[in-house]
Write a protein that holds these residues in place. Structure first.
Motif, PDB file in Angstrom:
ATOM      1  N   LEU A 148       0.847  -1.198   0.000  1.00  0.00           N
ATOM      2  CA  LEU A 148       0.000   0.000   0.000  1.00  0.00           C
ATOM      3  C   LEU A 148       0.880   1.245   0.000  1.00  0.00           C
ATOM      4  CD1 LEU A 148      -2.768   1.280   0.096  1.00  0.00           C
ATOM      5  CD2 LEU A 148      -2.777   0.984   2.583  1.00  0.00           C
ATOM      6  N   GLU A 149       1.979   1.180   0.746  1.00  0.00           N
ATOM      7  CA  GLU A 149       2.895   2.328   0.785  1.00  0.00           C
ATOM      8  C   GLU A 149       3.478   2.605  -0.601  1.00  0.00           C
ATOM      9  OE1 GLU A 149       2.335   0.678   4.761  1.00  0.00           O
ATOM     10  OE2 GLU A 149       2.933  -0.244   2.862  1.00  0.00           O
ATOM     11  N   ALA A 151       2.089   1.853  -3.492  1.00  0.00           N
ATOM     12  CA  ALA A 151       1.029   2.394  -4.338  1.00  0.00           C
ATOM     13  C   ALA A 151       0.825   3.879  -4.069  1.00  0.00           C
ATOM     14  CB  ALA A 151      -0.270   1.622  -4.108  1.00  0.00           C
ATOM     15  N   ARG A 152       0.914   4.274  -2.821  1.00  0.00           N
ATOM     16  CA  ARG A 152       0.732   5.689  -2.473  1.00  0.00           C
ATOM     17  C   ARG A 152       1.899   6.539  -2.973  1.00  0.00           C
ATOM     18  NH1 ARG A 152      -1.411   4.432   3.690  1.00  0.00           N
ATOM     19  NH2 ARG A 152      -3.656   4.293   3.167  1.00  0.00           N
ATOM     20  N   CYS A 174      -1.803   2.585  -9.569  1.00  0.00           N
ATOM     21  CA  CYS A 174      -1.768   2.973  -8.150  1.00  0.00           C
ATOM     22  C   CYS A 174      -3.169   3.225  -7.620  1.00  0.00           C
ATOM     23  CB  CYS A 174      -0.912   4.232  -7.978  1.00  0.00           C
ATOM     24  SG  CYS A 174       0.850   3.969  -8.218  1.00  0.00           S
ATOM     25  N   ARG A 175      -3.978   3.903  -8.408  1.00  0.00           N
ATOM     26  CA  ARG A 175      -5.351   4.187  -7.970  1.00  0.00           C
ATOM     27  C   ARG A 175      -6.148   2.900  -7.796  1.00  0.00           C
ATOM     28  NH1 ARG A 175      -4.366   8.421 -11.606  1.00  0.00           N
ATOM     29  NH2 ARG A 175      -5.370   7.356 -13.359  1.00  0.00           N
ATOM     30  N   ILE A 178      -4.850   1.103  -4.565  1.00  0.00           N
ATOM     31  CA  ILE A 178      -5.310   1.774  -3.346  1.00  0.00           C
ATOM     32  C   ILE A 178      -6.793   1.497  -3.116  1.00  0.00           C
ATOM     33  CG2 ILE A 178      -5.729   4.029  -2.293  1.00  0.00           C
ATOM     34  CD1 ILE A 178      -3.137   4.981  -3.704  1.00  0.00           C
ATOM     35  N   LYS A 179      -7.580   1.543  -4.183  1.00  0.00           N
ATOM     36  CA  LYS A 179      -9.012   1.267  -4.064  1.00  0.00           C
ATOM     37  C   LYS A 179      -9.253  -0.170  -3.617  1.00  0.00           C
ATOM     38  CE  LYS A 179     -13.330   1.449  -6.729  1.00  0.00           C
ATOM     39  NZ  LYS A 179     -13.934   1.761  -8.058  1.00  0.00           N
ATOM     40  N   ALA A 181      -7.149  -2.101  -1.957  1.00  0.00           N
ATOM     41  CA  ALA A 181      -6.693  -2.233  -0.568  1.00  0.00           C
ATOM     42  C   ALA A 181      -7.761  -1.727   0.394  1.00  0.00           C
ATOM     43  CB  ALA A 181      -5.388  -1.470  -0.367  1.00  0.00           C
ATOM     44  N   GLY A 182      -8.433  -0.628   0.015  1.00  0.00           N
ATOM     45  CA  GLY A 182      -9.489  -0.086   0.863  1.00  0.00           C
ATOM     46  C   GLY A 182     -10.641  -1.065   1.015  1.00  0.00           C
ATOM     47  N   SER A 188      -1.840  -1.312   5.588  1.00  0.00           N
ATOM     48  CA  SER A 188      -0.407  -1.177   5.330  1.00  0.00           C
ATOM     49  C   SER A 188       0.133  -2.516   4.831  1.00  0.00           C
ATOM     50  CB  SER A 188       0.353  -0.765   6.599  1.00  0.00           C
ATOM     51  OG  SER A 188       0.284  -1.795   7.579  1.00  0.00           O
ATOM     52  N   ILE A 191      -0.331  -5.938  -0.590  1.00  0.00           N
ATOM     53  CA  ILE A 191      -1.701  -5.783  -1.066  1.00  0.00           C
ATOM     54  C   ILE A 191      -2.320  -7.118  -1.464  1.00  0.00           C
ATOM     55  CG2 ILE A 191      -3.108  -4.839  -2.960  1.00  0.00           C
ATOM     56  CD1 ILE A 191      -1.434  -2.304  -2.790  1.00  0.00           C
TER      57      ILE A 191
END
Length: 280
Positions: A148-149, A151-152, A174-175, A178-179, A181-182, A188, A191
């Motif tokens: 996740l880090e 990707a951010r 990346c988007r 992140i989506k 992972a959410g 953290s 993924i």
């Protein structure tokens, strides 16, 4: 004539040596599998240069491809060097291939079909995993570095085989990461995880892709993680025409290795030759 005895303890020490040399887990398993095959074939006989050469002939006689034989001999030679035995076996001389078998090459259309089929089947993790490998060119063993880090930050730092390299992650990827992972409540770290929260193994990824190829109607021979890396390499080169830069992105120490990724199919090469206009 030098004569030696090979023992399981020596093979175990060789395994430890490979790990200390920071060889990838896949390489360690492969080398161990090959030297253990030699050990079983010996069946208690002493190790000599003649015995090693006879094993090479045995591999050929039992239908092993020349490339496979050379890879197994490379593992055996590595063992001999580690043990200090002057018994190196000569590899087979193979003419450099100038084209790839079309039956083994995954096309962009087939890749898109696989990703689409995975999503239609509710396999979002697999679809995103394939997109991640194909969009970045990473090895399947480097998937744990997609965090996740990373990707951010839009970049992943990969430390493998005694080397550290930075992989840039496309913004769209990346988007998506992140989506995803959410949705999975990942706050953290890695993924791509199992339901139990552990990292996906190479074996799991292979198995999921093999099941997917049946659903998508794509030849199983074409569907494996490394073929996604090959597709990335071919696509990257068509856009950039920079083999040196591609070698850096893929993490290759030698451009000769990168050249293998850029082989065209025999059909494509025939089309190129036909355009020469030399048939009157």
């Amino acid at each position: 004539m030098d004569v030696y005895s090979l023992t399981p303890a020596q093979i175990g020490a060789f395994q430890q040596y490979l790990r200390e040399e920071e060889r990838s887990p896949g390489t360690v398993r492969k080398y161990l599998r090959d030297v253990e095959a030699f050990f079983r074939w010996l069946d208690g006989r002493p190790v000599t240069r003649e015995a090693a050469a006879a094993w090479k002939e045995h591999l050929l006689a039992t239908g092993h491809a020349a490339v496979t034989v050379n890879s197994m001999l490379a593992a055996l030679n590595g063992l001999f060097r580690f043990l200090g035995w002057d018994l190196q076996v000569r590899l087979l001389k193979i003419q450099r291939r100038i084209f790839r078998e079309q039956s083994r090459e995954l096309t962009r259309e087939e890749y898109a079909l696989l990703v689409r089929t995975a999503r239609e089947r509710g396999r979002e993790r697999l679809a995103l995993l394939m997109e991640t490998i194909c969009a970045t060119g990473i090895r399947v063993g480097e998937v744990p570095y997609i965090t996740l880090e990373a990707a951010r930050q839009g970049r992943a730092e990969i430390a493998l085989k005694g080397k550290i390299r930075v992989i840039l992650l496309p913004g769209k990827l990346c988007r998506k990461l992140i989506k995803y992972a959410g949705k999975q409540k990942i706050t953290s770290g890695e993924i791509f995880l199992t339901r139990g929260g552990k990292g996906l193994s190479r074996k799991q990824i292979w198995a999921e892709m093999k099941r997917l190829c049946v659903w998508a109607g794509v030849q199983a021979e074409k569907v494996f993680p490394h073929n996604l890396r090959h597709l990335f390499a071919r696509t990257f080169y068509r856009v950039s025409r920079d083999v040196v830069r591609l070698a850096d992105v893929l993490g290759h120490s030698s451009i000769e290795t990168t050249r293998i990724y850029l082989l065209t199919t025999g059909a494509e090469q025939r089309r190129q030759m036909g355009k020469l206009g030399l048939i009157l």
